[in-house]
Scaffold this active site. Structure first.
Site, PDB file in Angstrom:
ATOM      1  N   LYS A  95       0.840  -1.203   0.000  1.00 49.54           N
ATOM      2  CA  LYS A  95       0.000   0.000   0.000  1.00 49.54           C
ATOM      3  C   LYS A  95       0.877   1.255   0.000  1.00 49.54           C
ATOM      4  CE  LYS A  95      -0.352   0.207   5.051  1.00 49.54           C
ATOM      5  NZ  LYS A  95      -1.239   0.371   6.210  1.00 49.54           N
ATOM      6  N   HIS A 129      -6.507  -6.590  12.967  1.00 48.76           N
ATOM      7  CA  HIS A 129      -5.238  -5.867  13.026  1.00 48.76           C
ATOM      8  C   HIS A 129      -4.875  -5.560  14.479  1.00 48.76           C
ATOM      9  CE1 HIS A 129      -1.926  -3.741  11.246  1.00 48.76           C
ATOM     10  NE2 HIS A 129      -2.229  -2.613  11.861  1.00 48.76           N
ATOM     11  N   TYR A 174      15.108  30.262   7.153  1.00 49.83           N
ATOM     12  CA  TYR A 174      13.978  31.050   7.646  1.00 49.83           C
ATOM     13  C   TYR A 174      14.041  31.273   9.152  1.00 49.83           C
ATOM     14  CZ  TYR A 174      11.680  30.530   3.115  1.00 49.83           C
ATOM     15  OH  TYR A 174      11.371  30.595   1.781  1.00 49.83           O
TER      16      TYR A 174
END
Length: 383
Positions: A42, A172, A274
């Site tokens: 995935k 799961h 920055y």
């Protein structure tokens, strides 16, 4: 071999070592035998390239692939994969028909999802391959235990029509990466009870699976018929010391590298990047690395992570920008424009896990965030 991107691969790239992928799959397959391996690809193979990782997994003998969405599964079919694929994340208005038509297993954690699979089967005149998911304690997706009997009986009715085949039952784990966490045993017991109940109702799934990478490595009693091999396939330990305790060597499959785009001297007291959040404490030399948070380099790495230049590690200084960040090469740096910087994935470090520790996250996020602008370059021993 390279994939299309918007950065010149000479400037920066993520090298994908397919031999490392094969090694990891083979090592864990031997560790969990006789359980099968479901290679999870995935999120574009956790950033490594789903099609490539699926091919390597099949070549390494993985009988199953796991994927989150139907769309991701269809990409694998379009690339020529014909083996079993399980998809598990479906929206309330998801069209299951393309998956059913292509023989992709879909997940049902509710009767509504089961009905969607049934309607897709009727529309394309094919049997829908469905796996039932139980919420055993993750509290995320899957059937509530109180609804499990209802789902199982509805699934049996659908199966008896011939329109649906219940190919698997799964759940799961939430805490398998913590060896002594009591929730794992509670989930294991809930899952075992649910599987036994499904069989008592009359369901006969092809595979039953609960273990993720952490459980595959550390909980042999939870292997069942198959383990879902996710992050460990890519050479990243799913938890602190899981692979070491299991005696399994994992090799990093992604090496993220770039060329120094600029090298410049700064004086003591000069502010950098920055907000001037980093002020040079002494005269030194900075290097510019042409990757930034738009490419998946976490802004949280600012001042907290090191990279490798030559045979030494040097720190990121100043804030990570959208497309670039700065590193402190030191006052007498020999480095020049074009020299190579390894962000993570080299055998001698840094590792994705080091980045995760520095950024207060997990290795999963470090590799899966690397964006599409960064070309993937395959290092394949078979090519």
């Amino acid at each position: 071999m390279t994939t299309h991107s918007m950065i010149d691969p000479r400037t920066a790239s993520a090298t994908i070592d397919t031999d490392a992928l094969r090694h990891n799959i083979d090592a864990i397959a031997h560790h969990v035998a006789p359980a099968q391996v479901m290679a999870v690809v995935k999120a574009d193979g956790y950033g490594h390239g789903a099609v490539t990782c699926a091919r390597v997994a099949r070549e390494a003998g993985a009988p199953w692939l796991g994927i989150a969405t139907i769309g991701e599964a269809l990409v694998l079919r379009e690339a020529g994969d014909t083996g079993p694929i399980l998809s598990w994340l479906h929206g309330p208005e998801e069209d299951y028909e393309p998956a059913v038509a292509d023989g992709i297993d879909v997940t049902a954690g509710t009767v509504d999802q089961l009905s969607s699979a049934l309607m897709a089967a009727a529309a394309c005149e094919k049997t829908a391959r469905v796996q039932l998911e139980l919420d055993s304690g993750m509290r995320r997706a899957g059937s509530d235990p109180a609804e499990w009997d209802h789902l199982c009986r509805a699934a049996l009715e659908c199966e008896q029509t011939g329109a649906v085949k219940i190919t698997g039952i799964w759940s799961h784990l939430a805490t398998a990466d913590e060896p002594d966490h009591p929730a794992t045993q509670k989930q294991a017991d809930a899952f075992a009870d649910a599987v036994a109940h499904a069989r008592s109702v009359g369901l006969e799934p092809e595979i039953v699976h609960l273990a993720n990478s952490a459980a595959a490595l550390g909980h042999p009693e939870l292997h069942h018929d198959a383990v879902r091999l996710g992050i460990a396939m890519y050479g990243i330990d799913p938890g602190d010391g899981c692979a070491t305790r299991a005696g399994v060597e994992l090799l990093p499959a992604m090496r993220l590298r770039a060329q120094l785009a600029a090298v410049r001297h700064v004086n003591e007291g000069d502010g950098v990047s920055y907000g001037h959040s980093w002020i040079a404490p002494h005269d030194t030399t900075l290097g510019l690395v042409p990757l930034g948070y738009a490419d998946g380099i976490l802004r949280a790495a600012s001042g907290r992570v090191k990279v490798r230049v030559g045979n030494r590690t040097v720190p990121i200084v100043g804030r990570v920008c959208m497309d670039q960040f700065m590193i402190d090469l030191g006052p007498d740096a020999p480095d020049a424009v074009g020299d190579e910087v390894t962000l993570f994935g080299a055998v001698d470090g840094p590792r994705a896990e080091d980045w995760a520790e520095g950024c207060d996250t997990i290795g999963y996020e470090i590799v899966s965030r690397i964006g599409g602008r960064v070309p993937r370059v395959l290092e394949d021993g078979d090519e």
